[in-house]
Motif scaffolding. Structure first.
Motif, PDB file in Angstrom:
ATOM      1  N   PRO A   1       0.804  -1.223   0.000  1.00  0.00           N
ATOM      2  CA  PRO A   1       0.000   0.000   0.000  1.00  0.00           C
ATOM      3  C   PRO A   1       0.834   1.269   0.000  1.00  0.00           C
ATOM      4  CG  PRO A   1       0.002  -0.992   2.181  1.00  0.00           C
ATOM      5  CD  PRO A   1       0.683  -1.976   1.275  1.00  0.00           C
ATOM      6  N   THR A   2       0.287   2.294  -0.624  1.00  0.00           N
ATOM      7  CA  THR A   2       0.823   3.644  -0.522  1.00  0.00           C
ATOM      8  C   THR A   2      -0.169   4.465   0.289  1.00  0.00           C
ATOM      9  OG1 THR A   2       1.866   3.472  -2.704  1.00  0.00           O
ATOM     10  CG2 THR A   2       1.624   5.680  -1.780  1.00  0.00           C
ATOM     11  N   LEU A   3       0.174   4.757   1.520  1.00  0.00           N
ATOM     12  CA  LEU A   3      -0.718   5.522   2.381  1.00  0.00           C
ATOM     13  C   LEU A   3      -0.454   7.011   2.188  1.00  0.00           C
ATOM     14  CD1 LEU A   3      -0.452   3.330   5.600  1.00  0.00           C
ATOM     15  CD2 LEU A   3      -2.102   3.155   3.731  1.00  0.00           C
ATOM     16  N   VAL A   4      -1.332   7.814   2.762  1.00  0.00           N
ATOM     17  CA  VAL A   4      -1.169   9.269   2.722  1.00  0.00           C
ATOM     18  C   VAL A   4      -1.111   9.774   4.148  1.00  0.00           C
ATOM     19  CG1 VAL A   4      -2.237  11.460   2.077  1.00  0.00           C
ATOM     20  CG2 VAL A   4      -2.272   9.545   0.478  1.00  0.00           C
ATOM     21  N   SER A   5      -0.069  10.518   4.468  1.00  0.00           N
ATOM     22  CA  SER A   5       0.106  11.097   5.793  1.00  0.00           C
ATOM     23  C   SER A   5       0.306  12.594   5.650  1.00  0.00           C
ATOM     24  CB  SER A   5       1.320  10.460   6.494  1.00  0.00           C
ATOM     25  OG  SER A   5       1.556  11.045   7.754  1.00  0.00           O
ATOM     26  N   ASP A   6      -0.530  13.379   6.345  1.00  0.00           N
ATOM     27  CA  ASP A   6      -0.467  14.837   6.244  1.00  0.00           C
ATOM     28  C   ASP A   6      -0.542  15.287   4.793  1.00  0.00           C
ATOM     29  OD1 ASP A   6      -0.202  15.086   9.032  1.00  0.00           O
ATOM     30  OD2 ASP A   6       1.974  14.836   8.905  1.00  0.00           O
ATOM     31  N   ASP A   7      -1.446  14.664   4.048  1.00  0.00           N
ATOM     32  CA  ASP A   7      -1.703  15.003   2.646  1.00  0.00           C
ATOM     33  C   ASP A   7      -0.501  14.782   1.735  1.00  0.00           C
ATOM     34  OD1 ASP A   7      -4.258  15.679   3.386  1.00  0.00           O
ATOM     35  OD2 ASP A   7      -3.902  17.831   3.425  1.00  0.00           O
ATOM     36  N   ARG A   8       0.380  13.881   2.129  1.00  0.00           N
ATOM     37  CA  ARG A   8       1.525  13.526   1.298  1.00  0.00           C
ATOM     38  C   ARG A   8       1.612  12.006   1.195  1.00  0.00           C
ATOM     39  NH1 ARG A   8       4.796  17.677  -0.025  1.00  0.00           N
ATOM     40  NH2 ARG A   8       6.259  16.180  -0.907  1.00  0.00           N
ATOM     41  N   PRO A   9       1.949  11.481   0.015  1.00  0.00           N
ATOM     42  CA  PRO A   9       2.071  10.023  -0.114  1.00  0.00           C
ATOM     43  C   PRO A   9       3.236   9.492   0.707  1.00  0.00           C
ATOM     44  CG  PRO A   9       2.806  11.123  -2.114  1.00  0.00           C
ATOM     45  CD  PRO A   9       2.184  12.179  -1.254  1.00  0.00           C
ATOM     46  N   ASP A  10       2.997   8.391   1.378  1.00  0.00           N
ATOM     47  CA  ASP A  10       4.013   7.731   2.200  1.00  0.00           C
ATOM     48  C   ASP A  10       4.505   6.498   1.444  1.00  0.00           C
ATOM     49  OD1 ASP A  10       5.545   6.415   4.058  1.00  0.00           O
ATOM     50  OD2 ASP A  10       3.972   6.218   5.567  1.00  0.00           O
ATOM     51  N   LEU A  11       5.721   6.563   0.942  1.00  0.00           N
ATOM     52  CA  LEU A  11       6.285   5.485   0.131  1.00  0.00           C
ATOM     53  C   LEU A  11       7.197   4.570   0.934  1.00  0.00           C
ATOM     54  CD1 LEU A  11       7.170   7.519  -3.094  1.00  0.00           C
ATOM     55  CD2 LEU A  11       5.178   6.069  -2.709  1.00  0.00           C
ATOM     56  N   SER A  12       7.092   4.609   2.263  1.00  0.00           N
ATOM     57  CA  SER A  12       8.006   3.815   3.089  1.00  0.00           C
ATOM     58  C   SER A  12       7.801   2.318   2.885  1.00  0.00           C
ATOM     59  CB  SER A  12       7.849   4.176   4.563  1.00  0.00           C
ATOM     60  OG  SER A  12       6.509   3.988   5.005  1.00  0.00           O
ATOM     61  N   ALA A  13       6.560   1.873   2.754  1.00  0.00           N
ATOM     62  CA  ALA A  13       6.314   0.440   2.522  1.00  0.00           C
ATOM     63  C   ALA A  13       6.867   0.016   1.172  1.00  0.00           C
ATOM     64  CB  ALA A  13       4.820   0.134   2.612  1.00  0.00           C
ATOM     65  N   LEU A  14       6.683   0.866   0.163  1.00  0.00           N
ATOM     66  CA  LEU A  14       7.227   0.558  -1.162  1.00  0.00           C
ATOM     67  C   LEU A  14       8.744   0.501  -1.114  1.00  0.00           C
ATOM     68  CD1 LEU A  14       6.661   0.246  -4.259  1.00  0.00           C
ATOM     69  CD2 LEU A  14       7.088   2.708  -4.410  1.00  0.00           C
ATOM     70  N   GLU A  15       9.373   1.448  -0.459  1.00  0.00           N
ATOM     71  CA  GLU A  15      10.832   1.464  -0.395  1.00  0.00           C
ATOM     72  C   GLU A  15      11.370   0.214   0.291  1.00  0.00           C
ATOM     73  OE1 GLU A  15      14.634   4.192   1.091  1.00  0.00           O
ATOM     74  OE2 GLU A  15      12.567   4.882   1.457  1.00  0.00           O
ATOM     75  N   ALA A  16      10.740  -0.175   1.413  1.00  0.00           N
ATOM     76  CA  ALA A  16      11.209  -1.362   2.133  1.00  0.00           C
ATOM     77  C   ALA A  16      11.105  -2.600   1.251  1.00  0.00           C
ATOM     78  CB  ALA A  16      10.396  -1.548   3.414  1.00  0.00           C
ATOM     79  N   ALA A  17       9.986  -2.745   0.545  1.00  0.00           N
ATOM     80  CA  ALA A  17       9.803  -3.919  -0.317  1.00  0.00           C
ATOM     81  C   ALA A  17      10.794  -3.903  -1.472  1.00  0.00           C
ATOM     82  CB  ALA A  17       8.370  -3.959  -0.836  1.00  0.00           C
ATOM     83  N   VAL A  18      10.951  -2.756  -2.109  1.00  0.00           N
ATOM     84  CA  VAL A  18      11.832  -2.673  -3.274  1.00  0.00           C
ATOM     85  C   VAL A  18      13.283  -2.910  -2.885  1.00  0.00           C
ATOM     86  CG1 VAL A  18      12.766  -1.087  -5.011  1.00  0.00           C
ATOM     87  CG2 VAL A  18      10.289  -1.225  -4.636  1.00  0.00           C
ATOM     88  N   ARG A  19      13.705  -2.370  -1.767  1.00  0.00           N
ATOM     89  CA  ARG A  19      15.089  -2.598  -1.341  1.00  0.00           C
ATOM     90  C   ARG A  19      15.321  -4.074  -1.016  1.00  0.00           C
ATOM     91  NH1 ARG A  19      18.290   1.751  -0.856  1.00  0.00           N
ATOM     92  NH2 ARG A  19      17.351   3.827  -0.659  1.00  0.00           N
ATOM     93  N   SER A  20      14.327  -4.744  -0.468  1.00  0.00           N
ATOM     94  CA  SER A  20      14.460  -6.190  -0.229  1.00  0.00           C
ATOM     95  C   SER A  20      14.570  -6.945  -1.541  1.00  0.00           C
ATOM     96  CB  SER A  20      13.259  -6.705   0.576  1.00  0.00           C
ATOM     97  OG  SER A  20      13.250  -6.165   1.879  1.00  0.00           O
ATOM     98  N   VAL A  21      13.783  -6.542  -2.516  1.00  0.00           N
ATOM     99  CA  VAL A  21      13.882  -7.148  -3.845  1.00  0.00           C
ATOM    100  C   VAL A  21      15.290  -6.944  -4.389  1.00  0.00           C
ATOM    101  CG1 VAL A  21      13.099  -7.021  -6.247  1.00  0.00           C
ATOM    102  CG2 VAL A  21      11.435  -6.936  -4.384  1.00  0.00           C
ATOM    103  N   GLY A  22      15.809  -5.724  -4.240  1.00  0.00           N
ATOM    104  CA  GLY A  22      17.144  -5.427  -4.740  1.00  0.00           C
ATOM    105  C   GLY A  22      18.212  -6.312  -4.146  1.00  0.00           C
ATOM    106  N   GLU A  23      18.066  -6.652  -2.879  1.00  0.00           N
ATOM    107  CA  GLU A  23      19.061  -7.513  -2.228  1.00  0.00           C
ATOM    108  C   GLU A  23      19.108  -8.902  -2.851  1.00  0.00           C
ATOM    109  OE1 GLU A  23      19.603  -7.553   2.049  1.00  0.00           O
ATOM    110  OE2 GLU A  23      18.189  -5.875   2.215  1.00  0.00           O
ATOM    111  N   GLY A  24      17.992  -9.343  -3.399  1.00  0.00           N
ATOM    112  CA  GLY A  24      17.970 -10.679  -4.005  1.00  0.00           C
ATOM    113  C   GLY A  24      17.906 -10.669  -5.510  1.00  0.00           C
ATOM    114  N   LEU A  25      18.127  -9.512  -6.118  1.00  0.00           N
ATOM    115  CA  LEU A  25      17.941  -9.360  -7.563  1.00  0.00           C
ATOM    116  C   LEU A  25      19.105  -9.949  -8.350  1.00  0.00           C
ATOM    117  CD1 LEU A  25      15.739  -7.921  -9.317  1.00  0.00           C
ATOM    118  CD2 LEU A  25      17.334  -5.992  -9.472  1.00  0.00           C
ATOM    119  N   ASP A  26      18.775 -10.606  -9.449  1.00  0.00           N
ATOM    120  CA  ASP A  26      19.773 -11.150 -10.364  1.00  0.00           C
ATOM    121  C   ASP A  26      19.619 -10.523 -11.742  1.00  0.00           C
ATOM    122  OD1 ASP A  26      21.401 -13.422  -9.149  1.00  0.00           O
ATOM    123  OD2 ASP A  26      19.369 -13.977  -8.549  1.00  0.00           O
ATOM    124  N   ALA A  27      20.682 -10.522 -12.494  1.00  0.00           N
ATOM    125  CA  ALA A  27      20.605 -10.101 -13.895  1.00  0.00           C
ATOM    126  C   ALA A  27      19.585 -10.979 -14.618  1.00  0.00           C
ATOM    127  CB  ALA A  27      21.968 -10.215 -14.565  1.00  0.00           C
TER     128      ALA A  27
END
Length: 456
Positions: free
Chosen positions: A115-141
């Motif tokens: 999910p992308t939540l909204v906090s103080d009328d701004r999108p909160d991308l923290s969940a996306l960042e955590a997931a994407v960085r985890s993907v990056g740790e296991g990413l292969d060519a």
């Protein structure tokens, strides 16, 4: 840094021809990881598992991961999903874990739908960042990363790609990246994903787009539209929500003028819509859910250009719960009653009929406003499981007839409300925010939002 699988199974940049790649994907030779097993993520994981037979679902909640891995469905209100999860887990097509990095290390296709939540009328991308960085740790060519989370335009370009590169040590072009927006509704997710709506894909390069088209062509029967790049695909999703927010705001603003017009505004809207170019939405007590109320802020707060139309539409729609309570107050005053001294019931906490979702729901807002102004407030909702706001007592539909009501406000058109026992109430004023009832059915003074014809 990325791990190395013993045999490359990625579709991006591979030499195999597309028919062979389609067979590999459909035959389970291309492992998939879906990150986020919520109301939209679990149905998506199930459809991927049906199509490929090789899906690992990832969720940060261990209870959710354990349930899915055991073939149990933690998501309610999605027809066919419990049976699908049970079947797919039993035959090994779908498993689940909380270990995102491990799942990423094994997968070749990574689908992020957190999910992308909204906090103080701004999108909160923290969940996306955590997931994407985890993907990056296991990413292969050769891997492909697909983002389905709704995000502000340019998120894939400005954020996701750099996060993946930083964690993997790979450069974009060694792996694929595409944005493919989720286009589903609660209560019909499986139907929507399988083919009720066209799918949109936009890759960071031509090869990413090709792979995304191949994948989604394998999981949906609907047409797949390829757009120029991820940002265009991100805009498609956000623009859909903006259109609806602005359109509903138009209907709602017209409804607030009904008394001055002296007409039933929804009647005029219905006939206006017989023109092919006209498609005005219905007015109501507000706009709820996890999508439309939030998407305007993906533009308003993220970009420097002026957005007066989007801001005005948001203001109009956010005002509607207050307007609904004002209309109820006026209706009571017309009959010599003071809101501060009445017992009121709000019928509907869900933002949409038949859906267990109260996020940004107008019914919740109306209940909160009444709790501050009325003597006693009840909430009736046969679908939702969330608790009502503070100061509001939840009452079942079966038990409400035993309460003495002065005011009833209908904020959600649940089918079950067709059996509201109106005759059980001695003298109640009914404000129907969803135009579910007519005067004959209610048998009490009835006010319907948008009706200024004087025939309430």
């Amino acid at each position: 840094m990325s791990s190395q699988r013993s045999e490359p199974t990625g579709l991006y940049g591979a030499d195999a021809d597309e028919p062979a790649q389609r067979r590999a994907f459909a035959g389970g030779a291309v492992p998939v990881a879906v990150y986020g097993l919520g109301k939209m993520g679990l149905p998506l994981a199930a459809v991927y598992a049906e199509a490929s037979g090789a899906v690992t679902g990832v969720d940060i909640d261990p209870d959710v991961a354990e349930a899915v891995d055991a073939g149990e469905c933690p998501v309610e209100g999605e027809p066919g999903l419990p049976e699908a999860v049970e079947r797919l887990a039993a035959d090994g097509s779908l498993s689940a874990t909380t270990d995102a990095v491990d799942a990423a290390s094994e997968a070749s296709v990574h689908v992020v739908i957190v999910p992308t939540l909204v906090s103080d009328d701004r999108p909160d991308l923290s969940a996306l960042e955590a997931a994407v960085r985890s993907v990056g740790e296991g990413l292969d060519a050769g891997d492909t990363v697909i983002i389905e989370s709704t995000v502000p335009p340019r998120t894939c370009r400005d954020r996701v790609a750099p996060w993946l590169e930083a964690e993997s040590g790979l450069g974009l072009g060694e792996f694929g990246l595409a944005f493919c927006p989720e286009r589903t509704m609660s209560g019909r997710a499986l139907e929507d994903i399988r083919g009720a709506h066209p799918k949109v894909v936009g890759g960071a390069d031509d090869e990413s787009t090709r792979v995304a088209e191949l994948i989604y062509g394998g999981i949906t029967d609907a047409e797949v539209y390829a757009v120029s790049d991820p940002t265009t695909a991100e805009c498609v999703k956000v623009f859909e929500g903006l259109y609806r927010d602005v359109n509903i705001a138009l209907a709602n603003e017209l409804a607030t003028l009904a008394g001055e017009f002296g007409v039933d505004v929804p009647e005029a809207i219905e006939v206006a819509n017989t023109q092919p170019f006209c498609d005005i939405h219905d007015p109501g007590p507000g706009v709820g859910g996890h999508c439309i109320p939030y998407y305007p802020y993906f533009v308003i707060s993220e970009f420097e250009g002026a957005t007066p139309l989007l801001e005005t539409a948001r203001h109009v729609n956010e005002y509607m719960p207050e307007y609904t309570v004002e209309r109820a107050t006026e209706a009571l005053a017309d009959r010599g009653r003071d809101l501060a001294e009445v017992t009121a019931a709000v019928f509907g906490l869900a933002y949409r009929p038949g859906v267990d979702e109260t996020r940004a729901s107008p019914g919740v807002d109306v209940a909160e406003l009444l709790a501050d102004r009325a003597e006693t407030v009840y909430a009736v909702d046969p679908v939702t499981t969330d608790s009502p706001p503070a100061g509001v007592e939840r009452v079942s539909l079966d038990d409400i007839e035993a309460r003495e009501l002065d005011l009833a406000v209908v904020t959600t058109a649940h089918e079950a409300f067709e059996s509201i026992p109106w005759k059980a109430f001695d003298d109640v004023v009914v404000l129907d925010g969803r135009r579910q009832f007519d005067g004959d059915a209610v048998g009490h003074p009835l006010v319907r939002l948008g009706d200024g014809s004087g025939e309430n």
